[in-house]
Design an enzyme around this catalytic site. Structure first.
Site, PDB file in Angstrom:
ATOM      1  N   GLU A 104      30.608  49.390  27.948  1.00 32.21           N
ATOM      2  CA  GLU A 104      32.020  49.019  27.845  1.00 32.21           C
ATOM      3  C   GLU A 104      32.186  47.532  28.149  1.00 32.21           C
ATOM      4  OE1 GLU A 104      36.248  50.309  29.985  1.00 32.21           O
ATOM      5  OE2 GLU A 104      34.547  51.684  30.007  1.00 32.21           O
ATOM      6  N   GLU A 108      41.480  43.837  30.737  1.00 33.94           N
ATOM      7  CA  GLU A 108      42.541  44.662  31.299  1.00 33.94           C
ATOM      8  C   GLU A 108      43.549  43.738  31.984  1.00 33.94           C
ATOM      9  OE1 GLU A 108      40.536  48.936  32.292  1.00 33.94           O
ATOM     10  OE2 GLU A 108      40.367  47.414  33.858  1.00 33.94           O
ATOM     11  N   THR A 122      38.353  41.393  33.887  1.00 36.16           N
ATOM     12  CA  THR A 122      37.264  41.575  32.923  1.00 36.16           C
ATOM     13  C   THR A 122      36.115  42.294  33.600  1.00 36.16           C
ATOM     14  OG1 THR A 122      36.132  39.469  33.405  1.00 36.16           O
ATOM     15  CG2 THR A 122      37.922  39.414  31.780  1.00 36.16           C
ATOM     16  N   ASN A 123      35.390  43.085  32.805  1.00 33.45           N
ATOM     17  CA  ASN A 123      34.257  43.829  33.355  1.00 33.45           C
ATOM     18  C   ASN A 123      33.297  44.171  32.223  1.00 33.45           C
ATOM     19  OD1 ASN A 123      32.661  45.103  35.257  1.00 33.45           O
ATOM     20  ND2 ASN A 123      34.162  46.672  35.812  1.00 33.45           N
ATOM     21  N   ASP A 131      30.850  47.306  37.888  1.00 36.00           N
ATOM     22  CA  ASP A 131      30.768  46.474  39.095  1.00 36.00           C
ATOM     23  C   ASP A 131      30.443  45.021  38.775  1.00 36.00           C
ATOM     24  OD1 ASP A 131      31.302  48.757  40.608  1.00 36.00           O
ATOM     25  OD2 ASP A 131      29.168  49.217  40.847  1.00 36.00           O
ATOM     26  N   GLU A 133      32.961  42.604  37.863  1.00 32.52           N
ATOM     27  CA  GLU A 133      34.324  42.154  37.628  1.00 32.52           C
ATOM     28  C   GLU A 133      34.499  40.655  37.845  1.00 32.52           C
ATOM     29  OE1 GLU A 133      33.414  44.283  40.007  1.00 32.52           O
ATOM     30  OE2 GLU A 133      34.420  46.214  39.775  1.00 32.52           O
ATOM     31  N   TRP A 198      46.106  51.539  42.159  1.00 32.47           N
ATOM     32  CA  TRP A 198      45.171  50.431  42.388  1.00 32.47           C
ATOM     33  C   TRP A 198      45.527  49.133  41.670  1.00 32.47           C
ATOM     34  CZ3 TRP A 198      42.556  48.013  38.402  1.00 32.47           C
ATOM     35  CH2 TRP A 198      42.524  48.685  37.176  1.00 32.47           C
TER      36      TRP A 198
END
Length: 282
Positions: A104, A108, A122-123, A131, A133, A198
Site C-alpha cells: 500500500e 491520507e 503518508t505511509n 510503520d 509514516e 485517532w
C-alpha cells in the site's frame, strides 16, 4: 534496414502489445473507476466524467476504486478537501493490493477544527507491514482550491508530489533487507471516512456530526501504468516515470518542504524505536 511484410507485422504486434501494457488513462470517472461503497454518497458530477465527489455522514462514508490493477505506475488526481470543521474525517488517495500481506502507498488527509491545518499523512506498506509514516502541514489551504497529488511508483523508488513539488521519496532498499513493493499489483483507491478515534490530535477532537454531510471533490484523475492482466504485467521501460528519480533540484525542493512543513518523520522517532531507527533511515 528494410523489413519484410512478416517482420513488419511482427513488429506491429509487439508495438500494440507494449502499448496495451503501458496504458495511459486520461481519466474518466465514468469509464475507469467504480464507486464501490457508500450507497449513493459517491457521485460523478459531470457528463465527461472529470469531476467526482465523495460524502460522509453519520451512517457511512464512500469511496471509489480503479477498474484496472497496475504493477508500477504514476497516479495523480486533483482534490479539494472538506472545508470548515473536518475533525475526525479522513480523505484518501492511495494504491493497495488485496489480501492479508498487502502492499500500500498512502496519501491520507486528516481533518481538523476550523482554522487549524490538515495533516497530510503518508505511509508505505509492504507485505502488510507499514510503520513508515511521514506527516506534513501543507503550505496552502487544501479546501479552497483544487491541488494535484501524485504517486510515482517504479522499481527503484516511490515519489510523493504535491502540485509537482516532491515531498517524499522512499527508495528501494531491498539490498539491505528493507521490503519494497515489487511483486503485488495494486488498484488505485480513494475514500472519505470517519476515524475520530485517532485522526485529529490522536482522537482528542471528535467529529461534529451537525456539520454533516462532509464532502470532498476529485477531478482530472489520471493513471499511466503497467496494467496487470492474466497474471502478468509486461512493462517496457519507455516512459519517463518508469525510471524517474529526483535530480539535484528535486532533492533541494523536497528537503526544503521537509524542513519547513514536515511535522512527523518515523526516522526521527527514537522513543518509538529505542533500539535504533529502521535501517533505511540511516
Amino acid at each position: 534496414m528494410k523489413l519484410s511484410c512478416g517482420t513488419s507485422f511482427a513488429f506491429l504486434i509487439m508495438f500494440l502489445f507494449a502499448a496495451q501494457s503501458m496504458h495511459v488513462y486520461a481519466g474518466s470517472f465514468h469509464k475507469d473507476v467504480q464507486i464501490h461503497w457508500g450507497d449513493g454518497r459517491g457521485k460523478v458530477r459531470d457528463r465527461d466524467g472529470k469531476l467526482l465527489s465523495l460524502s460522509l455522514d453519520k451512517s457511512s462514508g464512500s469511496g471509489f476504486q480503479s477498474n484496472q490493477e497496475f504493477l508500477y505506475g504514476k497516479a495523480e488526481v486533483q482534490m479539494k478537501l472538506v472545508p470548515g470543521n473536518s475533525a475526525g474525517t479522513v480523505t484518501t488517495f492511495y494504491l493497495k493490493s488485496p489480501g492479508t500481506t498487502w502492499d500500500e502507498i498512502d496519501f491520507e488527509f486528516l481533518g481538523n477544527l476550523s482554522g487549524h491545518p490538515y495533516t497530510l499523512h503518508t505511509n508505505v506498506y509492504t507485505k502488510g507491514s507499514g510503520d513508515k509514516e511521514q506527516q506534513f502541514h501543507l503550505w496552502f489551504d487544501p479546501t479552497v482550491n483544487f491541488h494535484t497529488y501524485c504517486i510515482t511508483w517504479n522499481p527503484q523508488r516511490i515519489i510523493f508530489t504535491v502540485d509537482g513539488i516532491p515531498i517524499r521519496e522512499f527508495k528501494n532498499s531491498e539490498s539491505i533487507g528493507v521490503p519494497f513493493p515489487t511483486k503485488q499489483p495494486m488498484r488505485l483507491y480513494a475514500s472519505l471516512w470517519e476515524a475520530e478515534h485517532w485522526a485529529t490530535r490522536g482522537g482528542l477532537e471528535k467529529t461534529d456530526w451537525s456539520k454533516a454531510p462532509f464532502t470532498a471533490f476529485y477531478r482530472n484523475y489520471n493513471v499511466e501504468g503497467c496494467v496487470w492482466a492474466n497474471g502478468k504485467s509486461s512493462c517496457p521501460a519507455n516512459s519517463s516515470w518508469f525510471t524517474q528519480q529526483l535530480d539535484s533540484n528535486g532533492q533541494t525542493r523536497m528537503k526544503g518542504v521537509q524542513s519547513k512543513y514536515m511535522v512527523y518523520n518515523y526516522c526521527n522517532d527514537k522513543r518509538r524505536f529505542p533500539r535504533g531507527v529502521p535501517v533505511e533511515c540511516s
